[in-house]
Design an enzyme around this catalytic site. Structure first.
Site, PDB file in Angstrom:
ATOM      1  N   GLY A 145      -1.131   1.931   3.880  1.00  0.00           N
ATOM      2  CA  GLY A 145       0.154   1.426   4.443  1.00  0.00           C
ATOM      3  C   GLY A 145       0.973   1.084   3.218  1.00  0.00           C
ATOM      4  O   GLY A 145       0.576   0.879   2.254  1.00  0.00           O
ATOM      5  N   PRO A 146       2.187   0.758   3.469  1.00  0.00           N
ATOM      6  CA  PRO A 146       3.207   0.311   2.416  1.00  0.00           C
ATOM      7  C   PRO A 146       2.849  -0.686   1.732  1.00  0.00           C
ATOM      8  O   PRO A 146       2.035  -1.577   2.354  1.00  0.00           O
ATOM      9  CB  PRO A 146       4.628   0.301   3.193  1.00  0.00           C
ATOM     10  CG  PRO A 146       4.216   0.950   4.483  1.00  0.00           C
ATOM     11  CD  PRO A 146       2.964   0.924   4.632  1.00  0.00           C
TER      12      PRO A 146
ATOM     13  N   GLY B  94       0.100  -6.485   4.119  1.00  0.00           N
ATOM     14  CA  GLY B  94      -1.065  -7.494   4.178  1.00  0.00           C
ATOM     15  C   GLY B  94      -2.429  -6.591   4.351  1.00  0.00           C
ATOM     16  O   GLY B  94      -3.257  -7.216   4.750  1.00  0.00           O
ATOM     17  N   LYS B  95      -2.623  -5.587   3.496  1.00  0.00           N
ATOM     18  CA  LYS B  95      -3.860  -4.952   3.435  1.00  0.00           C
ATOM     19  C   LYS B  95      -5.061  -5.981   3.014  1.00  0.00           C
ATOM     20  O   LYS B  95      -5.956  -6.049   3.283  1.00  0.00           O
ATOM     21  CB  LYS B  95      -3.753  -3.612   2.531  1.00  0.00           C
ATOM     22  CG  LYS B  95      -2.638  -2.627   3.171  1.00  0.00           C
ATOM     23  CD  LYS B  95      -2.758  -1.440   2.523  1.00  0.00           C
ATOM     24  CE  LYS B  95      -2.051  -1.468   1.122  1.00  0.00           C
ATOM     25  NZ  LYS B  95      -0.706  -1.978   1.203  1.00  0.00           N
ATOM     26  N   THR B  96      -4.536  -6.476   1.584  1.00  0.00           N
ATOM     27  CA  THR B  96      -5.650  -7.210   0.797  1.00  0.00           C
ATOM     28  C   THR B  96      -6.011  -8.297   1.790  1.00  0.00           C
ATOM     29  O   THR B  96      -7.101  -8.816   1.868  1.00  0.00           O
ATOM     30  CB  THR B  96      -5.042  -7.440  -0.343  1.00  0.00           C
ATOM     31  OG1 THR B  96      -4.675  -6.438  -1.093  1.00  0.00           O
ATOM     32  CG2 THR B  96      -6.320  -8.058  -1.101  1.00  0.00           C
TER      33      THR B  96
ATOM     34  N   SER C  82       9.943  18.202   4.540  1.00  0.00           N
ATOM     35  CA  SER C  82      10.390  17.806   5.703  1.00  0.00           C
ATOM     36  C   SER C  82      12.060  17.518   5.927  1.00  0.00           C
ATOM     37  O   SER C  82      12.574  17.389   7.096  1.00  0.00           O
ATOM     38  CB  SER C  82       9.846  16.521   6.136  1.00  0.00           C
ATOM     39  OG  SER C  82      10.155  15.274   5.152  1.00  0.00           O
TER      40      SER C  82
ATOM     41  N   LYS D   1       9.174   6.879   9.417  1.00  0.00           N
ATOM     42  CA  LYS D   1      10.397   7.530   9.620  1.00  0.00           C
ATOM     43  C   LYS D   1      11.199   6.817  10.911  1.00  0.00           C
ATOM     44  O   LYS D   1      12.311   6.573  10.602  1.00  0.00           O
ATOM     45  CB  LYS D   1      10.095   8.964   9.829  1.00  0.00           C
ATOM     46  CG  LYS D   1       9.944   9.558   8.268  1.00  0.00           C
ATOM     47  CD  LYS D   1       9.665  11.142   8.688  1.00  0.00           C
ATOM     48  CE  LYS D   1       9.325  11.551   7.173  1.00  0.00           C
ATOM     49  NZ  LYS D   1       9.015  13.011   7.342  1.00  0.00           N
TER      50      LYS D   1
END
Length: 800
Positions: free
Chosen positions: A351-352, A356-358, A676, A719
């Protein structure tokens, strides 16, 4: 002990130094208060009370940190050095006992009583005095560091108290021992204590000589390189210590619960270590290897009782949204509660930045009641950083995986491999390839680190990788992980996160009470829309922190600590300055040649404005905006499609030979690439050629082929989120992406009118605004099309 009247003197603490009466010594002083005390004593020609700190590591000692007994000292000379420190030459005068201390901004002041020597008329004192002189002379012969001048001074002194103090100042003793002698005011007892120390040193020297003789007798020519090892053994035998230098390692190995193969290897290495000379470089290598084995967890693990309801509560408490990652984690925990052993799963959160990944990984560890360790892989280039170095290399050490397991101290931690997409490849190897064994559930039960050279079980570790995009992760590595996408947050999400998490956290960090600052909903939206542009909430948190800092400054400036600050959206420009971004990227008016596209970036989705203009020319096409090769090719494909449909669009077959077409994608400083934008570029060119405007509320994304087919794209959720954020209401998507829309959160797609297209003809029909009753595509007989195509080919040849 006879006490004189209490006197007041400046005082200075000393580190690791004990001054004795009669001792002349240089001191280098760096502490400001100590320097001022010395300068005051020099200026006033006063004595200064020097006293030793009990703990030398304390930078700013208090009275409780100092010994009670010190020495009144005269300052003979002061010299200020260029670096601001002072070099002083002092001479100890008399012992003194501190009564009280007083500390001010300048330096310490001490009220002290002088402590006089006791029993100086004792009948046995002359005997002790002679013995002290003789023993010290014997000691000076074996101790090379005592100058001849000191020995002469000791002989010249007849005063027993001064003689014993002078000797003490030249003995290599610890601070505590010297302080102990300083505090003995009974002169005979002081001499007896110093004699004990001198006798002990002489006996140790004599014992060392005997050990040397004994060892040398045992040696022959083939055993000469074992000399130091044998010497250590003899010393231990004389001191009555059983065993040898490796007893501690032996006991640690016996106490450690190890697999049988590991224990055999460790015992072989210990046997090899015993036979090595102590000063050998290989000795250190083997010792470090054994210590690594002992420090690693081999069977130790956290026995956690998993409560699914509690785990779900923790995940919801720590993070807002993120429904799919939470469901997958709870599924794993549910299965683990039903089986005795489950191979650790390998998840990859993609994810960007700032979503909150960590922190999700930390919450998983807390929910499972397990240890958490994090390893950042950003910038790792060397394969040896993962697998370790072989012990044949100087400075060899285990890899980061084994080193992290040492810190975890259990075999089943939650292990976060952060920024796994940021690893690099160069001449030192491919670290991502080294991770293949780590992240393969079928192999990681026997992970082999080059330094350890033993199979280490990683199968019980819960591995979680994090990444910003999948393009940076090699396909074999992706194949070993379950990919879970963390989408960017909507405005509603950010409002909730700011209210529940970010604002309370920053209030606490800035020293505010819970309700000291109240941000209205409109104020948070103003920050989200006009001061941050991101998929996550990292910049949102920084901006809220900036508001808290500015409010803190205002509160202290206005001296109103109890005031509650109610901040509206109008206040944001006052605290944060001019807005950084323009909210609502949809155009104010429908325009010819201007089309809104949807793009994916590492920081989330973005709206992409593509514009085309026509100029008289000879068929040249220019595409600008810092574009990559793939996007350049998409523009060429879009133009080829338009040329192939020219007659049906009502254009001359050779229209492109009379015009120059310039396609521009603004924000040129930002690199842009990918296929795209194909249908967006085609629509922009057709709009400019036909002079029909494009609906400003419409955005599109899709790859185009030469025949006009619309191919699917990726990054759909990001997007659509960018479209919602930019006030776009209508979306054109490739028909093959219809199945992917179900994965997009309902609160994003419910606000958008999404139409699926499979051909650019459909795109143009829905995007261009035509006058009433005018058709976009003309009915042209097939023979006319073929005739004009042949004519166009002839004209092109002549033109070339």
């Amino acid at each position: 002990m006879l006490d004189s009247d209490i006197q007041k003197y400046p005082a200075m603490p000393l580190r690791d130094v004990v001054i004795f009466p009669g001792m002349v010594a240089p001191l280098v002083v760096g502490r400001k208060k100590s320097a001022r005390a010395l300068e005051y004593a020099m200026k006033e020609r006063s004595l200064i009370f020097l006293v030793t700190q009990q703990d030398a590591s304390i930078e700013h000692p208090k009275p409780k940190d100092l010994y009670q007994c010190g020495v009144l000292t005269s300052v003979m000379q002061l010299l200020r050095l260029p670096d601001g420190t002072i070099k002083a030459l002092i001479e100890g005068k008399r012992r003194a006992i501190v009564q009280t201390y007083r500390e001010d901004d300048e330096f310490f002041h001490a009220e002290v009583r002088e402590a006089h020597n006791e029993h100086t008329d004792s009948a046995d004192l002359p005997v002790y005095n002679r013995e002290l002189e003789q023993v010290f002379e014997r000691y000076a012969k074996i101790e090379k560091n005592i100058p001849v001048e000191v020995l002469k001074s000791v002989r010249a002194l007849n005063n027993p108290a001064l003689r014993v103090d002078l000797i003490c100042s030249h003995l290599r003793l610890g601070t505590a021992t010297k302080q102990e002698i300083l505090e003995i005011f009974h002169v005979p007892n002081r001499i007896r204590r110093v004699l004990e120390i001198l006798y002990r040193e002489l006996e140790l020297h004599e014992l060392e000589k005997q050990i040397d003789i004994r060892v040398k007798k045992k040696m022959n020519e083939s055993q000469r390189h074992y000399y130091l090892n044998e010497k250590v053994k003899e010393i231990q035998n004389e001191m009555g210590q059983a065993g040898d230098d490796f007893q501690e390692l032996q006991e640690a190995l016996q106490e450690k619960d190890l697999p049988e193969s590991v224990r055999k290897k460790a015992e072989r290495e210990l046997s090899k270590l015993r036979a090595m000379p102590p000063m050998s470089a290989e000795t250190t290598v083997v010792r470090n290897y054994l210590e690594t084995i002992i420090s690693l967890p081999w069977v130790e693990k956290d026995e956690a009782n998993i409560d699914i309801e509690k785990a779900e509560s923790i995940l919801n408490q720590d993070h807002y949204g993120l429904k799919k990652p939470k469901e997958r984690i709870l599924e794993y925990l549910a299965v683990q509660t039903q089986v005795n052993k489950l191979k650790g799963p390998i998840l990859c959160l993609v994810g960007p930045p700032g979503v909150g990944k960590t922190s999700v990984c930390k919450s998983i560890a807390r929910a499972m009641n397990r240890k958490f360790i994090r390893l950042s892989l950003g910038g790792v280039r060397d394969e040896a950083e993962i697998r370790g170095h072989r012990r044949t290399y100087i400075g060899a050490m285990p890899g980061k995986i084994i080193h992290s397991m040492q810190k975890a101290e259990v075999v089943n931690p939650v292990f976060c491999l952060d920024e796994v997409d940021k690893m690099s490849v160069d001449f030192r190897g491919d670290p991502s390839s080294a991770l293949l064994e780590v992240l393969d559930p079928e192999q990681n039960y026997a992970f082999n680190d080059h330094y350890l050279d033993l199979d280490y079980d990683l199968s019980q570790v819960f591995f979680i990788a994090t990444a910003n995009n999948l393009h940076g992760i090699p396909l074999p590595l992706q194949d070993r992980m379950e990919i879970i996408r963390l989408n960017g947050y909507t405005e509603e999400d950010k409002l909730e996160i700011a209210e529940r998490f970010l604002l309370p956290k920053q209030l606490d960090l800035s020293g505010f009470a819970k309700d000291d600052i109240q941000l209205s909903k409109e104020a948070v939206l103003e920050i989200v829309r006009r001061y941050t542009r991101e998929a996550g909430v990292r910049n949102l948190e920084r901006t809220i922190a900036a508001v808290c800092r500015k409010v803190a400054r205002d509160r202290l400036k206005n001296k109103k600590p109890k005031q509650t600050y109610l901040l509206s959206y109008q206040s944001m420009s006052e605290y944060l300055g001019v807005p950084k971004y323009r909210f609502g990227l949809a155009e104010a008016h429908d325009a010819v040649g201007l089309v809104t596209g949807l793009a994916w970036t590492e920081v989330g989705g973005e709206l992409l404005q593509i514009e085309s203009v026509l100029m008289p020319g000879n068929g040249k096409m220019t595409v600008t905006g810092k574009l990559g090769d793939v996007m350049q090719e998409s523009a060429q494909a879009a133009l080829s499609y338009v040329r192939s449909r020219s007659m049906r669009l009502g254009l001359d077959v050779d229209f492109y030979q009379k015009l120059d077409i310039h396609v521009h994608i603004p924000e040129g400083a930002i690199p842009k690439d990918g296929p795209s934008a194909g249908i967006t570029i085609a629509t922009s060119i057709v709009s400019a050629l036909l002079k029909h405007p494009v609906d400003r509320q419409l955005a599109m994304t899709g790859e185009v082929t030469l025949r006009g087919r619309v191919l699917p794209i990726g990054g759909l959720t990001e997007k659509l989120l960018a479209a919602k954020r930019g006030n776009i209401t209508r979306i054109l998507l490739p028909a093959e992406n219809e199945k992917d829309v179900e994965e997009v959160p309902a609160k994003i797609r419910d606000h958008l009118d999404i139409t699926f297209v499979d051909h650019v003809d459909d795109v143009l029909t829905k995007a261009l605004i035509l006058p009433e009753e005018e058709q976009l595509f003309k009915n042209v007989p097939l023979e006319n099309i073929l005739k004009n195509v042949a004519l166009s080919a002839h004209n092109t040849t002549v033109h070339q």
